[in-house]
Design a protein around this motif. Structure first.
Motif, short mmCIF file in Angstrom:
data_model
loop_
_atom_site.label_atom_id
_atom_site.label_comp_id
_atom_site.label_asym_id
_atom_site.label_seq_id
_atom_site.Cartn_x
_atom_site.Cartn_y
_atom_site.Cartn_z
N LEU A 258 0.81 -1.22 0.00
CA LEU A 258 0.00 0.00 0.00
C LEU A 258 0.84 1.27 0.00
O LEU A 258 0.38 2.33 -0.42
N LEU A 259 2.08 1.17 0.46
CA LEU A 259 2.97 2.34 0.46
C LEU A 259 3.85 2.42 -0.78
O LEU A 259 4.60 3.38 -0.94
N SER A 260 3.77 1.42 -1.64
CA SER A 260 4.70 1.38 -2.77
C SER A 260 4.47 2.51 -3.77
O SER A 260 5.43 3.02 -4.36
N SER A 261 3.22 2.93 -3.97
CA SER A 261 2.95 4.02 -4.91
C SER A 261 3.62 5.31 -4.46
O SER A 261 4.23 6.03 -5.26
N SER A 262 3.53 5.60 -3.16
CA SER A 262 4.20 6.80 -2.62
C SER A 262 5.71 6.69 -2.76
O SER A 262 6.39 7.67 -3.07
N ALA A 263 6.23 5.48 -2.54
CA ALA A 263 7.67 5.28 -2.68
C ALA A 263 8.12 5.50 -4.12
O ALA A 263 9.17 6.10 -4.38
N VAL A 264 7.33 5.01 -5.08
CA VAL A 264 7.67 5.20 -6.49
C VAL A 264 7.67 6.69 -6.85
O VAL A 264 8.57 7.17 -7.54
N SER A 265 6.67 7.44 -6.38
CA SER A 265 6.61 8.87 -6.66
C SER A 265 7.82 9.60 -6.09
O SER A 265 8.39 10.48 -6.73
N LEU A 266 8.23 9.20 -4.87
CA LEU A 266 9.40 9.81 -4.25
C LEU A 266 10.67 9.53 -5.03
O LEU A 266 11.47 10.43 -5.31
N VAL A 267 10.85 8.28 -5.42
CA VAL A 267 12.05 7.90 -6.17
C VAL A 267 12.06 8.56 -7.55
O VAL A 267 13.11 8.97 -8.04
N ASP A 268 10.89 8.66 -8.18
CA ASP A 268 10.82 9.30 -9.50
C ASP A 268 11.31 10.74 -9.46
O ASP A 268 11.91 11.23 -10.41
N ARG A 269 11.06 11.44 -8.35
CA ARG A 269 11.50 12.83 -8.23
C ARG A 269 13.02 12.94 -8.14
O ARG A 269 13.58 14.00 -8.43
N LEU A 270 13.69 11.87 -7.77
CA LEU A 270 15.15 11.89 -7.71
C LEU A 270 15.80 11.75 -9.08
O LEU A 270 17.00 11.99 -9.22
N LEU A 271 14.99 11.33 -10.08
CA LEU A 271 15.46 11.21 -11.46
C LEU A 271 16.66 10.27 -11.59
O LEU A 271 17.59 10.51 -12.37
N LEU A 272 16.66 9.20 -10.80
CA LEU A 272 17.74 8.22 -10.89
C LEU A 272 17.46 7.24 -12.02
O LEU A 272 16.31 6.89 -12.27
N PRO A 273 18.48 6.77 -12.70
CA PRO A 273 18.28 5.80 -13.78
C PRO A 273 17.90 4.43 -13.23
O PRO A 273 18.17 4.12 -12.06
N ILE A 274 17.33 3.60 -14.09
CA ILE A 274 16.91 2.27 -13.64
C ILE A 274 18.09 1.41 -13.24
O ILE A 274 17.94 0.49 -12.43
N GLN A 275 19.28 1.68 -13.78
CA GLN A 275 20.47 0.90 -13.40
C GLN A 275 20.79 1.06 -11.92
O GLN A 275 21.47 0.23 -11.33
N VAL A 276 20.29 2.14 -11.32
CA VAL A 276 20.50 2.40 -9.89
C VAL A 276 19.27 1.99 -9.07
O VAL A 276 19.38 1.31 -8.05
N THR A 277 18.10 2.41 -9.53
CA THR A 277 16.89 2.19 -8.71
C THR A 277 16.49 0.72 -8.65
O THR A 277 16.09 0.22 -7.58
#
Length: 387
Positions: A258-277
């Motif tokens: 249930l918290l994963s959507s908020s976590a995804v939004s937070l990580v998306d704002r960091l603009l990290l590439p998929i090789q890191v995330t």
């Protein structure tokens, strides 16, 4: 909201509800299936059946690609749902009747080919209604959360008498809403939205979708290293802390989802590439398992982090692949997305019981988490240096 917006919102709700009902029934029956397997053959038999499940997911990709080229989404969902429903009941009955484990495993393979063909078609429908990553992540987290709830209920049910009959009914009939919602399916020709006739040249291109192999391989690698304990969580929880621990572990997993959507939004704002995330999501799936063998609360913590991280990883991967897919290939590429993750998971759940006993899962998880952390740091340094 415009009339078109209301229609899209209504269709999205319809897809969500049918997916939730289906997933609850699947999780309820599959958890009962795993608990019976653990009682009769230990972690090794549960590992065999989970590997068979994941092999079916792997094989579902080429099967889905071929079916989607010839069947409209309506027919694909009907065929997949009907086949899966019959085999859900048949494989559970065969296990309870004491049939040979390899024969039961073969039925599980076919059942999950059908299941994930339908799952790919449903995700393509979601993408056709709302292409934003948040929509796919919400769909993924809703499915994962209700699956955890189904696992928790199953762990508390005595499998005898009326309860056994109830499990069979819910396991088989929970596919009915999916079959009903198939009547309004829009996707055709490997993921294209039904919009009337199209040129022959376009149809020819759609028969040979280009698959993003580097991205798919990366997702499979993360799953191979990170997902084994989570995929075997029912068996591990039962062996480490008893049957009653399965329900609490499922609740913890659901809370993480249930918290994963908020976590995804937070990580998306960091603009990290998929090789890191992506490797870091893998670390999240693993790190809690360092504590799981020692204490019941450690198991719950592991499942909470696993629910958050696995759902965020899978939702993010599917959204990325659906976004970059060529027109008319969404169903196929999403099938391959689940397939490559399942290939990694199949290897993991088959090897894990052979390499370690349940109490040693913490050490194995620590080594895998360290490997993924090193991969993420290496990718980050390389990308920074390249700039």
């Amino acid at each position: 909201m415009t009339p078109g917006g209301r229609r899209r919102a209504g269709r999205l709700r319809e897809l969500m509800v049918s997916g939730l009902v289906d997933s609850f029934g699947l999780s309820l029956g599959w958890t009962v299936f795993n608990l019976v397997a653990v009682d009769r053959g230990g972690l090794a038999l549960a590992g065999l059946f989970n590997a068979a499940m994941l092999i079916g997911v792997v094989l579902s990709a080429p099967v889905t690609g071929r079916l989607a080229r010839h069947l409209h989404g309506r027919k694909l969902l009907l065929l997949a749902g009907g086949t899966e429903g019959v085999l859900r009941v048949a494989t559970l009955a065969a296990l309870l009747a004491g049939w040979d484990g390899k024969l039961v495993a073969a039925g599980i393979v076919v059942m999950h080919i059908a299941a994930y063909a339908g799952f790919a078609a449903m995700r393509a429908e979601v993408a056709a209604v709302d292409a934003r990553p948040q929509a796919m992540t919400r769909y993924a987290l809703s499915i994962a959360a209700v699956e955890a709830a189904g696992a928790g209920v199953a762990a508390l049910l005595p499998l005898r008498g009326h309860f056994q009959l109830a499990v069979f009914l819910v396991y088989g009939l929970s596919l009915v809403p999916t079959i009903l919602t198939a009547r309004r399916a829009r996707v055709r020709d490997s993921g294209g939205v039904d919009a009337g006739p199209e040129p022959a040249r376009t149809r020819a291109r759609r028969r040979r979708p280009r698959l993003p192999w580097p991205v798919l391989a990366g997702g499979g690698f993360v799953t191979l290293l990170a997902a084994g304990p989570t995929l075997l969580s029912v068996a591990l929880a039962s062996e480490l802390h008893g049957h009653t621990a399965v329900a609490g572990a499922a609740i913890a997993f659901s809370a993480g989802c249930l918290l994963s959507s908020s976590a995804v939004s937070l990580v998306d704002r960091l603009l990290l590439p998929i090789q890191v995330t992506w490797p870091l999501w893998g670390v999240g799936m693993l790190v809690g398992w360092l504590l799981a063998p020692a204490h019941l609360l450690g198991l719950f913590f592991a499942q909470f982090l696993s629910g958050l991280s696995m759902t965020a990883f899978e939702g993010g991967m599917d959204a990325r692949i659906a976004r970059d897919a060529a027109p008319g290939t969404v169903t196929t590429v999403l099938a391959w997305s689940a397939s490559t993750r399942a290939l990694g998971g199949a290897v993991a759940v088959r090897l894990l019981p052979a390499l370690v006993a349940a109490p040693a899962i913490g050490l194995t998880s620590g080594v895998a988490a360290a490997t993924l952390t090193a991969a993420a740091l290496s990718a980050f340094v390389k990308l920074r240096t390249a700039r």
